[in-house]
Design a protein around this motif. Sequence first.
Motif, short mmCIF file in Angstrom:
data_model
loop_
_atom_site.label_atom_id
_atom_site.label_comp_id
_atom_site.label_asym_id
_atom_site.label_seq_id
_atom_site.Cartn_x
_atom_site.Cartn_y
_atom_site.Cartn_z
N GLU A 40 33.64 42.36 39.33
CA GLU A 40 32.93 42.66 40.57
C GLU A 40 33.75 42.19 41.77
N LYS A 41 34.29 40.98 41.65
CA LYS A 41 35.09 40.42 42.73
C LYS A 41 36.36 41.28 42.95
N THR B 224 36.16 37.81 38.43
CA THR B 224 35.21 38.73 37.81
C THR B 224 35.55 40.16 38.23
N GLU C 204 41.33 38.38 35.34
CA GLU C 204 40.03 38.65 34.71
C GLU C 204 40.05 38.19 33.25
N GLU D 160 37.96 47.30 47.56
CA GLU D 160 37.14 48.00 48.56
C GLU D 160 37.49 47.56 49.97
N LYS E 145 36.76 44.44 42.35
CA LYS E 145 36.42 45.70 43.02
C LYS E 145 36.18 45.46 44.50
N GLU E 146 35.51 44.36 44.78
CA GLU E 146 35.22 44.00 46.18
C GLU E 146 36.51 43.89 47.00
#
Lengths: 449, 141
Positions: free
Chosen positions: A432-433, A430, A424, A439, A435-436
Motif C-alpha cells: 500500500e505504501k 507495505t 516489501e 501515486e 503504491k502511495e
Amino acid sequence: MKKDSLYHAIHINVEKCIACSHCVKVCPTEALHIWDGHSNLDPERCIDCDECYRVCPVGAIQVEDDGLSQIENFTTKVALIPSVFMGQFPIHVKAREVFKAIQTLGFTYVYEVEEGSQLVEELFKEKIDSNEKSPYISSFCPAVLRLIQVNFPQFTDNIINLKTPVDITATSVRKQLELKNKENIGVFYFTPCSAKITSLKAPIGEEESELDGVINMDSVFNKIQAILNNQIFIHKKNKKEISNNAIQPDHILWSLTGGEIKNLQGTCLSIDGIKNIISFLDRIETRGCHEIDFLEMKGCDQGCAGGILTPQNRFITAQRLRNRAKYYSDFYSENPDKSPIHHTDGISFDEVKTNEIKPRSIVKFDSDPMKALLKMQKTQEISRKLPSLDCVACGYPTCKSLTRNIIEGNAELEYCFIYQRKAEEKGDLTPEKSKEVLEHIWGERKFKQ
Amino acid sequence: MSGITFSYKIDGGDFVNAGKASSEIKRTLKQLNVAQKTIKRVVVSLYEAEVNIVAHAHRGEINVLINAEEISITLKDEGPGIESVEQAMEVGYSTASPSVVSMGFGAGMGLPNMKKNSDYLNVESKVGVGTTVTIKVALVG
C-alpha cells in the motif's frame, strides 16, 4: 531589462502535462523530473537548450511570449530580424517585401541582426591571431554558454567575452536613431529559440540587455505570411526607412552551423547539437586540444535554423539562406557601387565587450570538498541499492540522478520500484505504501484507469 | 577519514577506449569541487599514464584513492616494462612503435608531463613483467 539569473523562458503547463517523462529523458543537464503527476523544472540546472520542448507530445512545455502588443509602449519601434527569419520564406520572396510586411505589423524600422557580425568577425580574427588561448570559444549561443557555466566550468575562461551580433546591432541602431533625434526607441528581436528570450531577461555577462523585448518567430510568422499573401502593406510616409543592404552575403549564414568560421583562418571547428557539444567538451577536457584555435558551438542541429520557434524545416531554411547568400554575393560583384554599408563601423571593441562569464557548477556535490567527499561515499552506498536501470519510474532520468536527489534530501530510496519490491520482501515496506509513493510521483490519474 | 576508491581495467591496444578511465575520474573530481587547476593536473598526468598502458602493455589496472588531502592513483600493467626508467623520464625519449606514433601518441612527453603535473611520481618496472606507476596530487593548498 533587469537581471533574474534563475529566469527561464520555458515553463511547464501542469494542466496539460501528462507525465510521459519524454522531456525528463532528453534533458542534457537532468534539470527535469516527474513529481505530483507532472514534469518539474529545476531552474538551477536548466540551460535553455529547448530539447524538452521538441519531444513533448502534448505541447505542455511552453515558451513565454510577450506578444506584439509590447511594442506599443514605444514611439520608435525597431525590429531586428535575424537572417534565419528570411530563411522561413522561399527565395522569390524579396527581403524588401518581408520588411514591408513587418512594418505593416506596426514597426517603424527594420534592421538585420547580422550587420553586427562584421565587427564580431574582426574581433574573432584578432583573438585567434593573439594565440593566447586555445581554443577560443564563441559567445554566440546562450544555451552553450550556460552549458559551459554549469557543466564545463574549466572552459569559461576560453569564451570570448564579446556581445553577440544582435546586441551589437541593437547598440548601433539605437545610436543611429538617436542621432536622428528619434525618441522613446524600443528595439525588438525576432527570436528563433527560448534561450535568446532568457538572455534578454537574465543576461549572461551583461548587467542589462541592449534589447527592449523579444518577438517569438512562430507567433509573427502567420501574420507576416498573411500580409504577404494578401499584399496588404501599409505605406505610411514616415515608415519607409528600410535597411537591407548592410549585411555581407557571408554573414547571412552566420547563425547556421559553420557560419561564424567561414572567413576565419587557423584550425576552427563548428559543432552543433547539444549532445554533440557535451561529448566534444568532455573529450577535450580530458585530452586537451592544443591544436584547435576556435570553437563555434550551436546548441541546435543546423544552428539557429533548427531553433524551436522557427516554423519551417531546418534543412530547407539552411538551403534557402545559402541561396540568398549566393544571390547577394552575385549581386554585389555585379554592382560594386551598391556594396553593403557597415553601420557598426564607428563602434570600438571596448564597447562590445561583456563581463567575464563565471562558472556556476551543478556537477559538484558540495562547495566544501570534505562534505562533497562524504556525500560521494554516501552516493556509492546508495548506488549499490539501486538497479542501474535508468527506467525513470522514480521520476528522475537516471539512477544516478535519483541518488543525487536522495543525498540532497529531495527524494527517497522508496521511489525506486525495484527497491520497493526488495523492501516489501524484507517487510520494510507495505505494498500500500509502495503504491502511495508511486501515486505521488506519477499522479493518481495514472492509477485510476 | 577514510577515502573513496575506484578501479578500472585497461586493455592494451584498445585505443578506442583510451581515456575513459581518465574521463570518469575527472567527472568525480568535478563532483568533489576540486579546484579547476588541480583537476587539470590530475587529468593530464592520468591520461598520459592511461595511454601508456594502451600503447605499450598487454593489460593493466588503475586504482584510485581519493581522500580529503590527495588523490592517489596506481597504474599497474603487465607488459614489456621499461629498460631504463631514468631515460624514459627524459623529454623526447620514446620507444613507441611507428604505428602508435602515427596515431598521435608516443612523442616522448608521457613521463616528463606526468612528473610536471603531479606532486609525487614513482615508476617501478621490471623488463618482461610490467610497470607500476604511482601518481599523487594534493587536493588542498
